[in-house]
Design an enzyme around this catalytic site. Structure first.
Site, short mmCIF file in Angstrom:
data_model
loop_
_atom_site.label_atom_id
_atom_site.label_comp_id
_atom_site.label_asym_id
_atom_site.label_seq_id
_atom_site.Cartn_x
_atom_site.Cartn_y
_atom_site.Cartn_z
N HIS A 9 2.22 -47.90 10.44
CA HIS A 9 3.10 -47.14 12.05
C HIS A 9 3.51 -45.74 12.09
O HIS A 9 2.92 -44.89 11.16
CB HIS A 9 4.48 -47.88 11.48
CG HIS A 9 4.95 -47.33 9.84
ND1 HIS A 9 5.78 -45.91 9.68
CD2 HIS A 9 4.92 -48.19 8.87
CE1 HIS A 9 5.43 -45.76 8.65
NE2 HIS A 9 5.06 -46.71 7.71
N HIS A 150 2.06 -50.68 7.81
CA HIS A 150 1.96 -50.56 6.71
C HIS A 150 1.53 -49.54 5.96
O HIS A 150 0.23 -49.82 5.94
CB HIS A 150 3.24 -50.84 5.67
CG HIS A 150 4.33 -51.10 5.91
ND1 HIS A 150 5.28 -50.53 6.71
CD2 HIS A 150 4.21 -52.58 6.86
CE1 HIS A 150 6.53 -51.04 7.58
NE2 HIS A 150 5.57 -52.33 7.77
#
Length: 209
Positions: A9, A150
């Site tokens: 992200h 992530h």
């Protein structure tokens, strides 16, 4: 052949504040949105068949930005969520270093010895993430797949493809926000074409990541 594009992200407010996020969430910063848009532009000519995203909003929002105007599905999967960090979540790095110094040292420098008192260990993370990855590969033969997740998840997936042992999980390259990795799998032959590439970044974007 399946082509797997992997990214983290964009930068979040807690990244700027140097807080551990884990299963908690914080919003993308203005820079984080820009990072996602730059990756969107870089991938504009790629034909994606499907996108998988962590269910956490920082990843899902990044996935939406990268998707752009493509009419494809984004599938949320909790197994792609960041490592659950228990009592560390929301704390700043220096607070954890002060109050949990031994655990913190093992977390970064000897992950094979890290045993959390709360939250999730690396072996638990590997089990859920690689199990999810294998399902994605099995279900999407012949497709281009984007996975938005992530740091630790991307690290774990790339370590799996590299046959890298757990004690070397945190070896370089660093997984910057929206850095891009590409893995091609053809008849069980794995070829890593790209690993944590940030050529779409502008010069100042490595700060506070």
């Amino acid at each position: 052949m399946i082509r797997l594009f992997l990214t983290r992200h964009g930068q979040t407010q807690w990244n700027v504040e140097k807080r551990f996020q884990g299963s908690l969430d914080s919003a993308l910063t203005e820079l984080g949105v820009k990072q996602a848009k730059l990756l969107r532009d870089r991938l504009a000519h790629e034909k994606f068949d499907i996108i998988y995203s962590s269910h956490l909003n920082r990843a899902y929002k990044t996935a939406e930005i990268i998707k752009g105007n493509r009419e494809i599905e984004i599938i949320k999967d909790e197994n792609l969520a960041e490592m659950r960090l228990g009592k560390w979540e929301g704390l700043k790095h220096d607070e954890i270093m002060e109050n949990y110094s031994k655990e913190y040292e093992l977390f970064w420098n000897k992950p094979h010895l890290y045993k959390p008192s709360t939250g999730e260990g690396y072996n638990e993370l590997e089990k859920r993430v690689i199990g999810c990855l294998k399902g994605i590969i099995e279900e999407n033969d012949g497709k281009n797949v984007l996975i938005v997740s992530h740091t630790v998840v991307v690290k774990q997936i790339m370590a799996y493809f590299e046959n890298r042992p757990l004690e070397k999980l945190w070896d370089l390259p660093f997984i910057y926000p929206t850095s891009l990795s590409l893995v091609e799998i053809d008849n069980d032959i794995v070829e890593i074409k790209m690993h944590a590439d940030i050529s779409h970044f502008e010069n100042s974007m490595k700060v506070n990541c």
